[in-house]
Write an enzyme that holds these catalytic residues in place. Structure first.
Site, PDB file in Angstrom:
ATOM      1  N   GLY A  58       0.855  -1.186   0.000  1.00 17.77           N
ATOM      2  CA  GLY A  58       0.000   0.000   0.000  1.00 17.77           C
ATOM      3  C   GLY A  58       0.880   1.221   0.000  1.00 17.77           C
ATOM      4  CB  CYS A  85       5.297  -3.961   0.129  1.00 18.45           C
ATOM      5  SG  CYS A  85       5.979  -2.327  -0.178  1.00 18.45           S
ATOM      6  CE1 TYR A  86       1.233   1.107   5.693  1.00 18.51           C
ATOM      7  CE2 TYR A  86      -0.505  -0.532   5.554  1.00 18.51           C
ATOM      8  CZ  TYR A  86       0.016   0.613   6.113  1.00 18.51           C
ATOM      9  OH  TYR A  86      -0.664   1.265   7.119  1.00 18.51           O
ATOM     10  CG  HIS A 173       5.815  -5.681  -4.522  1.00 16.48           C
ATOM     11  ND1 HIS A 173       4.535  -5.567  -4.043  1.00 16.48           N
ATOM     12  CD2 HIS A 173       6.448  -4.529  -4.192  1.00 16.48           C
ATOM     13  CE1 HIS A 173       4.384  -4.391  -3.463  1.00 16.48           C
ATOM     14  NE2 HIS A 173       5.527  -3.731  -3.532  1.00 16.48           N
ATOM     15  CD  GLU A 175       3.022  -8.603  -5.295  1.00 15.14           C
ATOM     16  OE1 GLU A 175       3.835  -9.274  -4.636  1.00 15.14           O
ATOM     17  OE2 GLU A 175       2.715  -7.428  -4.995  1.00 15.14           O
ATOM     18  CG  ASP A 231     -15.533 -10.444 -19.621  1.00 16.28           C
ATOM     19  OD1 ASP A 231     -14.611 -11.254 -19.854  1.00 16.28           O
ATOM     20  OD2 ASP A 231     -15.337  -9.305 -19.170  1.00 16.28           O
ATOM     21  CE  LYS A 369     -11.325 -10.101 -20.711  1.00 16.01           C
ATOM     22  NZ  LYS A 369     -12.500  -9.205 -20.625  1.00 16.01           N
TER      23      LYS A 369
END
Ligand code: XMP
Length: 511
Positions: A58, A85-86, A173, A175, A231, A369
């Site tokens: 964040g 992180c945060y 991070h 990710e 979608d 997605k």
């Protein structure tokens, strides 16, 4: 979607831009994930009974007055937690450690050393590695029970853990792709710390969804807004499978589709075994949008009008359900899980108060997605439909900056068509590319005359998640051809510019 039999990891959002990426990575590791607001009550978390919790990053400092905080009880539930992180700083701060401003802030890729190979997070990882860092604070003193297990040149505590309490945290991070072996680290957390079984897969999702649709809908009729995008097409396919004979697909042609697109959609769906209805509502939408320039207002008007047109068209199906191809990022970005609105996606607002529909069916509401595409392939949808680039629900309205008129839309349509045609001729394809008509006019010269016409923007991006993107490096030769064709062939455009902004800080669409 019913996930009662799946293990779940909760991603608690503290304002991090990568929350969806974290949730997707977890799912890629075959573990179901769910994003919730950082201040979700402990009791609500207990009810979900996740096998693990991940605290996102964040933009805040834990000491700032308005920064999101959490409570000690979160760390006392006995559930494994990974702070990122945060999230790491918050863990340290809440448990009595010390967080301080960095002497040197770290932004971008940084070489990190994993100091303790016995820490479960680092199992099987190289000890020297590249990580993505983005922070101005760091954990100066770890809380009692913790030990620092990684460092960089400027950050003495790049990771910490308290194995007894199953609390882990990393300053970088894991990710993002730019952290080498980041997914392996997350996988270690899931499988070696949380005891994941890897029980989440797309075939189960289809089965569960079909069951859930049947339970929700019963014998009622369902009306789906079919736009021809990935979608709604996948949504149609799964509904057709779940409740054959009960589905009517209404394609509302709001007059803001790309050139020839309405006819193409009609051709693609007319022959299928579903009741396909095309409604020409161009005049109606343009009437409502007359004089409106504010982007959020445009989206709201279009969203509401959509539902109204459906209601009218489906009035012969009294007491029917409305189906929508809403996907998880729409829900998350609209702040329905987290409280912060980035853009209100036109298909997330829910039913208007005075609706005649009896409920909403959203079979894709919890899917990313790439999962929707995988689902479409499993359901046997044509690849051209499944791999189609995204097109926003409000259509060209969000690519026509300023007032929307038929004349301006036609200018945009013609320019966009040329752009797409030339990219195809050059054999170029990007994840998303389109033209944008600005509301700015500039002076030009054509022949011997002065012109005063619109500036047209071209956008092409590379992205895998649509949450972040880089602009595509289109060859100059192709831009040359596109620009000169547009200025020569499309009346109303005197200048063409190419958008070289990534997301963040820009978004993919201009509105
Ligand atoms: P942004 O502009 O937020 O777009 O970076 C991210 C992706 O979402 C698409 N988009 C929408 N899709 N309804 C949709 O179904 C919408 O209202 C909407 N707005 C943006 C956009 O085209 C991009 O792929």
């Amino acid at each position: 979607m019913s996930t009662e039999n799946n293990q779940t990891v909760v991603v608690l959002d503290f304002g991090g831009q990568y929350k969806e990426l974290i949730a997707r990575r977890v799912r890629e590791c075959k573990v179901h994930s769910q994003i919730l607001a950082g201040n979700t009550p402990i009791d609500a978390l207990k009810q979900i009974a996740p096998i693990g919790i991940i605290l996102t990053g964040g933009p805040h400092s834990v000491y700032a007055a308005d920064s999101p905080h959490t409570v000690k009880e979160l760390f006392e539930m006995g559930i494994p937690i990974l702070g990122i992180c945060y999230g790491m700083q918050l863990m340290a701060y809440t448990l009595g450690g010390e967080v301080k401003p960095c002497a040197v802030s770290e932004y971008g890729t940084v070489s990190a050393t994993y100091d303790d190979p016995t820490c479960a997070l680092f199992d099987g990882l190289k000890s020297e590695t590249v990580t993505l860092m983005s922070h101005t604070d760091y954990v100066a003193r770890v809380p009692q029970g913790f030990r620092g297990v990684a460092h960089t040149a400027d950050c003495p505590t790049a990771a910490m853990c308290d194995e007894a309490r199953k609390l882990y945290a990393v300053q970088f991070h894991p990710e993002v792709e730019r952290t080498r072996e980041g997914t392996k680290l997350l996988r270690n957390f899931l499988y070696k710390v949380c005891g994941a079984k890897g029980d989440y897969n797309i075939d189960d999702v289809i089965e569960k969804q079909i069951k859930a649709i049947r339970e929700q809908v019963g014998d009622h009729q369902v009306v789906l807004g079919l736009s021809g995008g990935v979608d709604s097409s996948v949504c149609a396919a799964i509904l057709e499978k779940a409740i054959p004979g009960q589905l009517t697909c209404i394609f509302v042609d709001h007059g803001m589709m790309r050139k020839n697109e309405g006819d193409e959609i009609e051709r693609a769906f007319k022959g299928k075994s579903l009741n396909f209805v095309r409604v020409d509502a161009e005049k109606r939408f343009l009437g409502k949008l007359a004089g409106v320039t504010e982007p959020e207002r445009k989206r709201k008007i279009i969203g509401e009008e959509f539902v109204r047109v459906f209601e009218e068209e489906s009035s012969k199906f009294a007491g029917s359900f409305l189906a929508q191809g809403t996907i998880y990022p729409d829900v998350v970005e609209s702040g329905l899980t987290t409280g912060a609105v980035i853009k209100s996606h036109h298909n997330v607002g829910g039913l208007p108060k005075d609706t005649k529909f009896i409920g909403i069916v959203e079979p894709l509401r919890y899917l990313f997605k790439d999962e929707v595409r995988a689902l479409g392939r499993r359901l046997g949808l044509d690849e051209t439909l499944v791999s189609r680039q995204p097109f926003p629900g409000p259509g060209l309205a969000v690519r026509c900056i300023g007032e929307i008129t038929k004349e301006r839309l036609d200018i945009l349509r013609d320019a966009d068509y040329i752009y797409r045609e030339e990219l195809a001729k050059a054999g170029l394809a990007y994840d998303q590319f389109f033209a944008v008509l600005t509301d700015m006019r500039t002076v030009g010269v054509m022949g011997d005359g002065r012109t005063y016409n619109y500036v047209l923007g071209l956008r092409a991006v590379k992205t895998s998640d649509f949450m972040t993107c880089e602009y595509a490096h289109i060859p100059y030769e192709t831009l040359d051809v596109v620009s000169s064709r547009i200025v020569n062939e499309v009346k109303g455009v005197s200048r063409v510019v190419y958008d070289i902004t990534g997301k963040p800080p820009a978004t993919i669409e201009w509105e």
